[in-house]
Design a protein around this motif. Sequence first.
Motif, short mmCIF file in Angstrom:
data_model
loop_
_atom_site.label_atom_id
_atom_site.label_comp_id
_atom_site.label_asym_id
_atom_site.label_seq_id
_atom_site.Cartn_x
_atom_site.Cartn_y
_atom_site.Cartn_z
N ARG A 40 -39.03 -61.77 5.10
CA ARG A 40 -38.15 -61.39 3.87
C ARG A 40 -39.13 -61.33 2.62
N ARG A 41 -38.35 -60.43 1.79
CA ARG A 41 -38.84 -60.19 0.43
C ARG A 41 -38.47 -61.32 -0.62
N LEU A 42 -39.45 -61.74 -1.38
CA LEU A 42 -39.07 -62.77 -2.57
C LEU A 42 -38.49 -61.75 -3.55
N THR A 43 -37.30 -61.86 -3.68
CA THR A 43 -36.57 -61.16 -4.78
C THR A 43 -36.34 -61.59 -6.17
N ASP A 103 -35.13 -66.93 -4.11
CA ASP A 103 -34.44 -65.98 -3.46
C ASP A 103 -35.31 -64.86 -2.59
N PHE A 104 -34.97 -65.01 -1.32
CA PHE A 104 -35.31 -64.14 -0.53
C PHE A 104 -34.46 -63.32 0.27
N GLU A 105 -33.99 -62.27 -0.58
CA GLU A 105 -33.09 -61.34 -0.03
C GLU A 105 -31.82 -61.86 0.10
N ILE A 116 -43.00 -61.29 -6.47
CA ILE A 116 -42.00 -60.62 -6.50
C ILE A 116 -42.06 -59.17 -5.83
N GLY A 117 -40.96 -59.04 -4.74
CA GLY A 117 -41.05 -57.86 -4.06
C GLY A 117 -41.94 -57.94 -2.79
N ARG A 118 -42.68 -58.82 -2.62
CA ARG A 118 -43.62 -58.91 -1.48
C ARG A 118 -43.15 -59.69 -0.31
N PHE A 135 -47.90 -65.26 1.44
CA PHE A 135 -47.78 -63.68 1.41
C PHE A 135 -48.91 -63.20 1.64
N ASP A 136 -48.96 -61.78 2.06
CA ASP A 136 -50.41 -60.80 1.98
C ASP A 136 -51.02 -61.05 0.68
N ALA A 137 -50.50 -61.16 -0.34
CA ALA A 137 -51.19 -61.20 -1.74
C ALA A 137 -51.41 -62.41 -2.23
N GLY A 138 -51.31 -63.48 -1.30
CA GLY A 138 -51.75 -64.84 -1.75
C GLY A 138 -50.70 -65.94 -1.42
#
Length: 170
Positions: free
Chosen positions: A31-34, A56-58, A108-110, A138-141
């Motif tokens: 899920r994306r962190l929104t 919040d994850f979607e 956010i958005g990842r 996340f892929d970004a950290g």
Amino acid sequence: MGISGFEPTFLVGLEAVRENHGPRLAALGGRRLTGYALVRFVEDGEWFADCPVVLDFEGVRVEICHWKFDELSISWNTVDTTAMITGWQESEFTPTWSSADERFEPFIGRNLREVSLLEWRSSGQDLADGSIAVEFTFDAGRFCISNGLDENSIEVGDPHPDFVRHQLGS
């Protein structure tokens, strides 16, 4: 605390947290962190780390709050971050929900890759031994929400070497 919907159930130890929340935390993977929300004071913008951190994850919201040296509450979709915080008598400051925090912005958005529980196991005698943090990768950290000794702490990057990682899910 006057937080609408917040009724914490504090757990102690890895097995209690994993048994009660492990499957749901693992299911957040993909899920994306929104969004997110923290309580800050209107007067100075300071984060009040005693209040839950809401992620919040979607549309699936996880609410994390540490207390004392080793207690952790995780709740799901209960805190109303649009409601005013009422009945506040702790300070002369006014608490309010905020979605401003530079530590969360890069995520956010990842897509969330995985969730792990981190267990503090110090090499020496330590009051925090056995306390549990929740790590989001996340892929970004990565970041984790840990026990800052009777309040929440947010740490970005690799965890302290005294944490033992317990990956949830596959």
